[in-house]
Design a protein around this motif. Structure first.
Motif, short mmCIF file in Angstrom:
data_model
loop_
_atom_site.label_atom_id
_atom_site.label_comp_id
_atom_site.label_asym_id
_atom_site.label_seq_id
_atom_site.Cartn_x
_atom_site.Cartn_y
_atom_site.Cartn_z
N ALA A 105 -13.65 60.41 21.46
CA ALA A 105 -13.39 59.32 20.69
C ALA A 105 -12.32 58.80 22.10
CB ALA A 105 -12.35 59.96 19.27
N LEU A 106 -11.61 59.01 22.67
CA LEU A 106 -10.67 58.42 23.35
C LEU A 106 -11.17 57.79 24.55
CD1 LEU A 106 -7.63 57.28 24.25
CD2 LEU A 106 -7.83 59.87 25.70
N LYS A 107 -12.90 58.44 24.82
CA LYS A 107 -13.55 58.23 26.35
C LYS A 107 -14.59 56.49 25.31
CE LYS A 107 -17.90 58.95 28.73
NZ LYS A 107 -18.17 57.35 28.75
N MET A 108 -15.10 56.75 24.54
CA MET A 108 -15.16 55.78 23.46
C MET A 108 -14.22 54.24 23.63
SD MET A 108 -18.00 56.90 20.31
CE MET A 108 -16.51 58.24 19.82
N GLN A 109 -12.66 54.94 23.34
CA GLN A 109 -11.90 53.80 23.46
C GLN A 109 -11.66 53.01 24.67
OE1 GLN A 109 -11.18 51.57 21.05
NE2 GLN A 109 -9.41 50.97 21.46
N CYS A 110 -11.94 53.43 25.55
CA CYS A 110 -11.34 52.88 26.53
C CYS A 110 -12.65 52.71 27.54
CB CYS A 110 -10.83 55.05 27.75
SG CYS A 110 -10.52 54.43 29.32
N ASP A 111 -13.55 53.22 27.21
CA ASP A 111 -14.92 52.33 28.04
C ASP A 111 -14.58 51.23 27.08
OD1 ASP A 111 -16.02 54.69 28.92
OD2 ASP A 111 -16.97 54.08 27.68
N SER A 112 -14.21 50.73 25.52
CA SER A 112 -14.23 49.75 24.73
C SER A 112 -13.41 48.64 25.71
CB SER A 112 -13.92 49.84 23.55
OG SER A 112 -13.87 48.65 23.01
N LEU A 113 -12.44 48.79 25.74
CA LEU A 113 -11.14 48.50 26.15
C LEU A 113 -11.36 48.34 27.86
CD1 LEU A 113 -8.09 50.91 25.03
CD2 LEU A 113 -8.60 47.98 23.98
N VAL A 114 -11.98 49.02 28.74
CA VAL A 114 -12.13 48.38 29.43
C VAL A 114 -12.97 47.37 29.92
CG1 VAL A 114 -13.72 49.49 32.42
CG2 VAL A 114 -11.71 50.74 31.17
N SER A 116 -12.85 45.34 28.04
CA SER A 116 -12.83 43.33 27.23
C SER A 116 -12.10 43.43 28.67
CB SER A 116 -11.83 44.11 26.43
OG SER A 116 -12.45 44.75 24.79
N PHE A 117 -11.42 43.69 29.30
CA PHE A 117 -10.73 43.55 30.49
C PHE A 117 -11.58 43.43 31.58
CE2 PHE A 117 -7.22 46.31 28.96
CZ PHE A 117 -5.94 45.41 28.71
N GLU A 118 -12.56 43.30 31.86
CA GLU A 118 -13.96 43.34 32.63
C GLU A 118 -13.86 42.00 32.31
OE1 GLU A 118 -16.38 46.04 32.80
OE2 GLU A 118 -15.48 47.38 35.03
N LEU A 125 -5.33 39.90 35.23
CA LEU A 125 -5.15 40.16 33.14
C LEU A 125 -6.78 42.16 34.14
CD1 LEU A 125 -4.51 38.08 30.58
CD2 LEU A 125 -3.12 40.20 31.08
N SER A 126 -7.42 41.59 34.39
CA SER A 126 -8.50 42.18 34.28
C SER A 126 -8.31 43.13 35.57
CB SER A 126 -9.81 41.27 35.06
OG SER A 126 -10.80 42.28 35.44
N ALA A 127 -7.26 43.57 36.47
CA ALA A 127 -7.11 44.77 36.77
C ALA A 127 -5.86 45.76 36.04
CB ALA A 127 -6.23 44.20 38.04
N ARG A 128 -5.41 45.44 34.78
CA ARG A 128 -4.98 45.82 33.93
C ARG A 128 -5.50 47.14 33.47
NH1 ARG A 128 -2.19 43.88 36.74
NH2 ARG A 128 -2.52 46.47 37.52
N LYS A 129 -7.34 46.97 33.31
CA LYS A 129 -7.90 48.08 33.40
C LYS A 129 -7.76 49.14 33.75
CE LYS A 129 -11.99 47.31 36.53
NZ LYS A 129 -12.71 46.14 36.74
N ASN A 130 -7.23 49.80 34.78
CA ASN A 130 -6.67 50.58 36.26
C ASN A 130 -5.91 51.41 34.99
OD1 ASN A 130 -9.39 50.34 37.48
ND2 ASN A 130 -7.30 48.80 38.55
N ASP A 131 -4.70 50.26 34.83
CA ASP A 131 -3.89 51.69 33.89
C ASP A 131 -4.42 51.88 32.40
OD1 ASP A 131 -1.83 50.31 36.00
OD2 ASP A 131 -1.79 48.69 34.72
#
Length: 156
Positions: A105-114, A116-118, A125-131
Motif C-alpha cells: 500500500a505504501l509503495k502504491m502511494q509513493c509511486d503515485s506521489l512521485v 505527481s511531483f515529476e 517542487l519536482s525535486a521534492r519527490k526525493n524527500d
C-alpha cells in the motif's frame, strides 16, 4: 564466510576495512491480507509511522548546534510528511481497498506521489519527490524489520 568483490580500481594499492552495504530501496514483499487480519496490518503500519517519527526526532536531537539550519529544516520536513494524510492515511485506505500488506500500500502511494511531483514544472517542487522517497524508504525498512536505519558494518 568469505566474499570476493571485484571492480575497477580508482587508486593504487590495497584497502582494508569494514564493508558497508547500502541499499537504496528495500525489497517490497507484496502480499494479500485476509479481511480479519486487516486491523492488525493497519496497526503494524501505524506502528511503523510512529517508529519512523521517533527515529527522525532522535536524529534531529543529534544535529550539532553549529550545523546550518538547513539540516534541521530537512528533518522537520520529513517529520511533517509523516503527519500528512497522503502518507499516514491514504495507505490505510489502500490496505482496506486492495486487501494488501502495508508495504505494498505504501509503495502504491509513493509511486503515485512521485509521479505527481515529476509532472510539476517547477524544478524545486519536482525535486521534492526525493524527500518523499526518503521518508517512504524509512517506513518500508521498519515494516521489513530493520529497526535501525543507520549504516552498520556488514557481516561478511
Amino acid at each position: 564466510m568469505s566474499l570476493s568483490l571485484q571492480g575497477i580500481g580508482v587508486s593504487k594499492g590495497i584497502a582494508i576495512g569494514n564493508v558497508y552495504i547500502i541499499q537504496n530501496e528495500p525489497e517490497i514483499n507484496e502480499s494479500c491480507i485476509q479481511s480479519p487480519h486487516i486491523p492488525d496490518e493497519i496497526e503494524r503500519f501505524e506502528n511503523a509511522i510512529s517508529l519512523a517519527r521517533e527515529q527522525l526526532l532522535h536524529i534531529r536531537k543529534r544535529v550539532p548546534k553549529n550545523t546550518t539550519i538547513d539540516i534541521a529544516a530537512l528533518i522537520d520536513a520529513h517529520l511533517l510528511m509523516l503527519e500528512d494524510s497522503l502518507l499516514s492515511k491514504v495507505p490505510i485506505d489502500l490496505i482496506y481497498e486492495h486487501q494488501c500488506n502495508a508495504e505494498w500500500a505504501l509503495k502504491m502511494q509513493c509511486d503515485s506521489l512521485v509521479q505527481s511531483f515529476e509532472q510539476m514544472a517547477d524544478p524545486y517542487l519536482s525535486a521534492r519527490k526525493n524527500d518523499v522517497k526518503h521518508v517512504v524508504t524509512r517506513i518500508q525498512r521498519i515494516l521489513g524489520g530493520d529497526q535501525d536505519t543507520s549504516l552498520e558494518p556488514a557481516d561478511l
